[in-house]
Design an enzyme around this catalytic site. Structure first.
Site, mmCIF file in Angstrom:
data_model
loop_
_atom_site.group_PDB
_atom_site.id
_atom_site.type_symbol
_atom_site.label_atom_id
_atom_site.label_comp_id
_atom_site.label_asym_id
_atom_site.label_seq_id
_atom_site.Cartn_x
_atom_site.Cartn_y
_atom_site.Cartn_z
ATOM 1 N N ASP A 123 38.368 70.385 32.743
ATOM 2 C CA ASP A 123 37.508 69.598 31.858
ATOM 3 C C ASP A 123 36.082 69.519 32.373
ATOM 4 O O ASP A 123 35.795 69.913 33.508
ATOM 5 C CB ASP A 123 38.080 68.186 31.637
ATOM 6 C CG ASP A 123 38.549 67.504 32.917
ATOM 7 O OD1 ASP A 123 38.202 67.996 34.000
ATOM 8 O OD2 ASP A 123 39.250 66.482 32.823
ATOM 9 N N ASN A 163 44.949 55.577 32.351
ATOM 10 C CA ASN A 163 45.557 55.361 31.025
ATOM 11 C C ASN A 163 46.539 56.481 30.640
ATOM 12 O O ASN A 163 46.920 56.586 29.480
ATOM 13 C CB ASN A 163 44.458 55.224 29.955
ATOM 14 C CG ASN A 163 43.653 56.505 29.775
ATOM 15 O OD1 ASN A 163 43.858 57.475 30.509
ATOM 16 N ND2 ASN A 163 42.760 56.529 28.804
ATOM 17 N N HIS A 195 45.926 59.747 30.844
ATOM 18 C CA HIS A 195 45.339 61.010 30.368
ATOM 19 C C HIS A 195 45.486 62.123 31.396
ATOM 20 O O HIS A 195 45.547 61.870 32.595
ATOM 21 C CB HIS A 195 43.885 60.840 29.899
ATOM 22 C CG HIS A 195 42.833 60.679 30.954
ATOM 23 N ND1 HIS A 195 41.695 59.939 30.777
ATOM 24 C CD2 HIS A 195 42.731 61.188 32.221
ATOM 25 C CE1 HIS A 195 40.944 60.008 31.848
ATOM 26 N NE2 HIS A 195 41.547 60.741 32.743
ATOM 27 N N GLU A 204 42.885 62.129 25.986
ATOM 28 C CA GLU A 204 43.050 60.680 25.949
ATOM 29 C C GLU A 204 44.266 60.313 25.093
ATOM 30 O O GLU A 204 44.726 61.126 24.282
ATOM 31 C CB GLU A 204 41.789 60.055 25.347
ATOM 32 C CG GLU A 204 40.535 60.251 26.188
ATOM 33 C CD GLU A 204 40.491 59.368 27.436
ATOM 34 O OE1 GLU A 204 41.551 59.068 28.014
ATOM 35 O OE2 GLU A 204 39.388 58.978 27.831
HETATM 36 C C1 GLP Z 1 39.099 62.068 35.341
HETATM 37 C C2 GLP Z 1 39.504 63.492 35.004
HETATM 38 C C3 GLP Z 1 40.989 63.744 35.153
HETATM 39 C C4 GLP Z 1 41.507 63.122 36.421
HETATM 40 C C5 GLP Z 1 41.268 61.644 36.372
HETATM 41 C C6 GLP Z 1 41.863 60.887 37.545
HETATM 42 O O1 GLP Z 1 39.080 61.208 34.239
HETATM 43 N N1 GLP Z 1 39.113 63.888 33.708
HETATM 44 O O2 GLP Z 1 41.235 65.131 35.102
HETATM 45 O O3 GLP Z 1 42.870 63.414 36.578
HETATM 46 O O4 GLP Z 1 39.858 61.451 36.354
HETATM 47 O O5 GLP Z 1 40.940 60.688 38.544
HETATM 48 P P1 GLP Z 1 41.289 60.136 39.973
HETATM 49 O O6 GLP Z 1 42.055 61.209 40.641
HETATM 50 O O7 GLP Z 1 39.942 59.902 40.598
HETATM 51 O O8 GLP Z 1 42.055 58.892 39.774
#
Ligand code: GLP
Length: 243
Positions: free
Chosen positions: A67, A136, A138, A143
């Site tokens: 992403d 959440n 995702h 989302e």
């Molecule tokens: C972002 C990314 C996701 C990732 C998520 C979790 O929103 N788009 O791909 O998995 O963060 O992040 P973290 O690992 O910092 O909790």
């Protein structure tokens, strides 16, 4: 689904790095799907250490990222291109042209989506897809509510996500509202999935994702149906699993 319990973040990172390392050793021209966020940083650090010792070679590896924020260019410190260059690409011998992160500066969502789909298809399939999960539920930026059948999507970030990710920006208003993401369909087509999760704040969601109903409201829940997925979590993240 294989569930691997790790003691803590470092142990999770080491166990996950072992799986990525094995993939690179067994198939030196692997296509690896990469993720950002705090979850995979430890594992990237270990891959870099192993490269520095001469144990891993990235020269034939190809990568595609999950992403990117719409509106951020690769030189923006919060863009995912910047993140990948910082934690991995600049530290190993991967040719930069073998790495793909969606172009956040592409203003036309239709063109961005088409280009991204073409890249994923031209790679001929992802051998190993690394995934984290948002608070959440995702994955990537799919989302809650995003249809499962999209190969790539331009999504609107939910307030939960903006709230969770604002810690990386000066203020909440600076968090982009839109993002390009690999869709659930493309993620589910990966040959193997490696899912990493750590920390108490994800405990309830990880239990729902892997032991609750498969629902659009918890995008990660679709992963239960993948036929080759390894889920590695630390004690805190797994504290609410029903097993
Ligand atoms: C972002 C990314 C996701 C990732 C998520 C979790 O929103 N788009 O791909 O998995 O963060 O992040 P973290 O690992 O910092 O909790």
């Amino acid at each position: 689904m294989e569930i691997i319990r790790a003691k803590d973040y470092d142990d999770m990172s080491r166990k996950a790095a072992n799986i990525v390392s094995a993939q690179i050793l067994i198939k030196p021209d692997s296509v690896i799907g990469l993720a950002t966020g705090s979850s995979p940083i430890g594992l990237y650090n270990i891959l870099v250490e192993r490269y520095e010792k001469g144990d891993l070679d990235f020269s034939r590896i190809k990568t595609v990222n999950l992403d990117e924020y719409k509106g951020l260019g690769g030189d923006h410190p919060q863009s995912y291109r910047y993140f990948m260059n910082k934690y991995l690409f600049s530290k190993v011998n991967i040719p930069i042209e073998n790495t793909y992160v969606p172009n956040g500066l592409e203003e036309d969502p239709e063109k961005a989506v088409t280009d991204y789909i073409q890249i994923i298809r031209s790679l001929g399939g992802i051998d190993l897809q690394l995934l984290g999960m948002g608070n959440n539920g995702h994955v990537g930026f799919n989302e809650p509510g995003t249809p499962f059948e999209l190969e790539v999507a331009c999504t609107t970030l939910t307030d939960d996500t903006i709230e969770a990710n604002k810690r990386f920006f000066e203020k909440k208003e600076d968090v982009p509202r839109l993002a390009y993401t690999m869709g659930i369909k493309a993620i589910m087509h990966a040959k193997k999935i490696l899912f990493v999760v750590s920390g108490e704040r994800k405990a309830e969601m990880v239990a729902k994702a892997f032991f609750g109903p498969v629902t659009h409201e918890v995008p990660a829940s679709i992963l239960q149906l993948h036929n080759n997925i390894t889920v590695i979590g630390d004690e805190a993240a797994f504290s609410k699993l029903p097993i």
